[in-house]
Design an enzyme around this catalytic site. Structure first.
Site, PDB file in Angstrom:
ATOM      1  N   TYR A   1      49.489 -56.657 -35.964  1.00 47.48           N
ATOM      2  CA  TYR A   1      49.992 -55.666 -36.612  1.00 47.48           C
ATOM      3  C   TYR A   1      50.930 -54.594 -35.633  1.00 47.48           C
ATOM      4  CZ  TYR A   1      50.111 -51.248 -39.461  1.00 47.48           C
ATOM      5  OH  TYR A   1      50.516 -50.156 -40.206  1.00 47.48           O
TER       6      TYR A   1
ATOM      7  N   SER B   1      55.089 -47.543 -38.112  1.00 42.98           N
ATOM      8  CA  SER B   1      53.632 -47.046 -37.865  1.00 42.98           C
ATOM      9  C   SER B   1      53.655 -46.330 -36.594  1.00 42.98           C
ATOM     10  CB  SER B   1      52.806 -48.129 -37.884  1.00 42.98           C
ATOM     11  OG  SER B   1      51.555 -47.798 -37.365  1.00 42.98           O
TER      12      SER B   1
HETATM   13  P1  NAD Z   1      48.530 -50.422 -49.159  1.00 43.07           P
HETATM   14  O1  NAD Z   1      47.855 -51.683 -49.040  1.00 43.07           O
HETATM   15  O2  NAD Z   1      48.079 -49.395 -50.109  1.00 43.07           O
HETATM   16  O3  NAD Z   1      50.103 -50.916 -49.749  1.00 43.07           O
HETATM   17  C1  NAD Z   1      50.742 -52.111 -49.508  1.00 43.07           C
HETATM   18  C2  NAD Z   1      51.650 -52.637 -50.377  1.00 43.07           C
HETATM   19  O4  NAD Z   1      52.386 -53.908 -49.902  1.00 43.07           O
HETATM   20  C3  NAD Z   1      50.953 -53.210 -51.713  1.00 43.07           C
HETATM   21  O5  NAD Z   1      51.835 -52.648 -52.879  1.00 43.07           O
HETATM   22  C4  NAD Z   1      50.865 -54.676 -51.605  1.00 43.07           C
HETATM   23  O6  NAD Z   1      50.919 -55.371 -52.941  1.00 43.07           O
HETATM   24  C5  NAD Z   1      52.193 -54.969 -50.845  1.00 43.07           C
HETATM   25  N1  NAD Z   1      52.207 -56.135 -50.347  1.00 43.07           N
HETATM   26  C6  NAD Z   1      51.281 -56.697 -49.271  1.00 43.07           C
HETATM   27  N2  NAD Z   1      51.583 -58.083 -48.890  1.00 43.07           N
HETATM   28  C7  NAD Z   1      52.849 -58.390 -49.779  1.00 43.07           C
HETATM   29  C8  NAD Z   1      53.574 -59.505 -49.971  1.00 43.07           C
HETATM   30  N3  NAD Z   1      53.110 -60.613 -49.267  1.00 43.07           N
HETATM   31  N4  NAD Z   1      54.298 -59.774 -50.892  1.00 43.07           N
HETATM   32  C9  NAD Z   1      54.810 -58.164 -51.680  1.00 43.07           C
HETATM   33  N5  NAD Z   1      53.937 -57.158 -51.338  1.00 43.07           N
HETATM   34  C10 NAD Z   1      53.016 -57.242 -50.620  1.00 43.07           C
HETATM   35  O7  NAD Z   1      49.109 -50.034 -47.781  1.00 43.07           O
HETATM   36  P2  NAD Z   1      49.679 -48.970 -47.416  1.00 43.07           P
HETATM   37  O8  NAD Z   1      48.726 -47.919 -46.584  1.00 43.07           O
HETATM   38  O9  NAD Z   1      50.365 -47.965 -48.529  1.00 43.07           O
HETATM   39  O10 NAD Z   1      50.826 -49.355 -46.245  1.00 43.07           O
HETATM   40  C11 NAD Z   1      52.339 -49.304 -46.726  1.00 43.07           C
HETATM   41  C12 NAD Z   1      53.201 -49.418 -45.493  1.00 43.07           C
HETATM   42  O11 NAD Z   1      52.766 -48.240 -44.579  1.00 43.07           O
HETATM   43  C13 NAD Z   1      52.740 -50.597 -44.587  1.00 43.07           C
HETATM   44  O12 NAD Z   1      53.962 -50.996 -44.022  1.00 43.07           O
HETATM   45  C14 NAD Z   1      51.806 -50.011 -43.542  1.00 43.07           C
HETATM   46  O13 NAD Z   1      51.657 -50.743 -42.335  1.00 43.07           O
HETATM   47  C15 NAD Z   1      52.425 -48.747 -43.313  1.00 43.07           C
HETATM   48  N6  NAD Z   1      51.572 -47.745 -42.574  1.00 43.07           N
HETATM   49  C16 NAD Z   1      50.408 -47.303 -43.307  1.00 43.07           C
HETATM   50  C17 NAD Z   1      49.715 -46.666 -42.459  1.00 43.07           C
HETATM   51  C18 NAD Z   1      48.337 -46.121 -43.304  1.00 43.07           C
HETATM   52  O14 NAD Z   1      47.727 -45.329 -42.529  1.00 43.07           O
HETATM   53  N7  NAD Z   1      48.095 -46.268 -44.475  1.00 43.07           N
HETATM   54  C19 NAD Z   1      49.994 -45.985 -41.346  1.00 43.07           C
HETATM   55  C20 NAD Z   1      50.944 -46.418 -40.765  1.00 43.07           C
HETATM   56  C21 NAD Z   1      52.047 -47.478 -41.574  1.00 43.07           C
END
Ligand code: NAD
Length: 278
Positions: A173, A160
């Site tokens: 986080y 991130s």
């Molecule tokens: P999201 O909530 O849409 O997806 C998260 C996924 O992780 C889901 O499929 C969920 O089921 C899975 N997950 C959560 N806990 C779990 C567990 N205990 N066991 C197995 N699976 C689990 O979120 P996203 O925004 O798509 O995030 C994906 C990645 O991108 C994350 O690591 C997040 O930190 C990172 N990220 C997101 C953003 C953003 O703005 N959306 C920015 C920077 C980084």
């Protein structure tokens, strides 16, 4: 199980043996039944990879099957909980049993919780460190021997912008994502003799369920409409006043998985509309 498509990655025209190896590859993406992970999966599906899906969504199996059908690729779904190491190792063993090897691992599953430190729930801290950081440790450990034997591997950690800079109220986080970059650099050094590269992608805000939840919470706590939240609390971080497009993160991951990226390792690459340049 479907016959896999035999396509070259869009921008890799070479048909050398090295590229062919990548074209018959298997990828494991954690948290790939939602948001960013699902978009990344689609990018690799377009390029003929066999995909091991994972996530807690109750319709995960259907999501994986639909991608398999649409792109004519092999898929496997595991509901392994990233907080339970035995389930992680079982998922990797099952995936290797199905496809023979895992060439690319994307540690993408992630959770968020926003709170001032004095009220920060300890269970939330443990969950965030567990899913965002410790699971990546176990997964890397689980795929390592196979990648070493194949003399090729790619580990891509979805970190991130918060792996590089902080924001208040996101202690767990920010700590987990900074830790993930530390893990990335260490494994890059350990993987270097074996053709294993390890990199982190550091996105700014992407409009996924994880961020939509934050927008709703902020809107409720500040008693302001969601569009004002987006302007004041989200896009204020991005000099380019737009959300990051998930497709571009998928394409960056695809590039990092390619032979063309074999000299890129130990990096933390922002894709954040200029956020961390400030
Ligand atoms: P999201 O909530 O849409 O997806 C998260 C996924 O992780 C889901 O499929 C969920 O089921 C899975 N997950 C959560 N806990 C779990 C567990 N205990 N066991 C197995 N699976 C689990 O979120 P996203 O925004 O798509 O995030 C994906 C990645 O991108 C994350 O690591 C997040 O930190 C990172 N990220 C997101 C953003 C953003 O703005 N959306 C920015 C920077 C980084």
């Amino acid at each position: 199980m479907k016959n896999r498509a035999d396509k070259s990655p869009d921008y890799l025209a070479s048909s050398s043996n090295e590229e062919q190896r990548f074209n018959s590859s298997t990828i494991l993406i954690t948290g790939s039944t939602s948001g960013l992970g699902l978009e990344i999966a689609k990018e690799f599906a377009k390029n003929g990879y066999s995909i091991i899906f994972n996530g807690l969504e109750s319709d995960g199996q259907n999501i994986a099957n639909a991608i398999g059908e649409e792109f004519n690729i092999n898929v496997y779904f595991s509901a392994a909980n990233m907080l339970i190491p035995s389930e992680i190792y079982e998922m990797v063993n099952e995936g290797i049993g199905k496809f023979g090897k895992i060439d690319v691992l994307i540690n993408n599953a992630g959770v968020q919780h926003v709170s001032p430190i004095e009220n920060f729930d300890t269970e939330k801290w443990n969950e965030i460190i567990g899913v965002n950081l410790t699971a990546a440790f176990h997964l890397s450990k689980a795929v390592w021997q196979g990648m070493k034997e194949n003399k090729m591997g790619r580990i891509i950690n979805i970190a991130s912008a918060h792996a590089l800079v902080a924001s208040e109220y996101k202690a767990a986080y920010v700590a987990s994502k900074h830790g993930l970059v530390g893990l990335t650099k260490t494994l890059a050094l350990e993987g270097a003799p074996y053709g294993i590269t390890v990199n982190a992608i550091c996105p700014g805000y992407v409009k996924t369920p994880l961020v939509e939840k934050q927008i709703t919470q902020l809107s409720n706590s500040h008693h302001i409409p969601e569009n004002e939240v987006i302007e004041k609390f989200i896009l204020n971080k991005h000099p380019i006043k737009k959300f990051v497009n998930e497709e571009s993160i998928g394409k960056l991951a695809l590039f990092l998985a390619s032979h063309a990226a074999s000299m890129i390792t130990g990096t933390a690459i922002p894709i954040d509309g200029g956020w961390v340049a400030q």
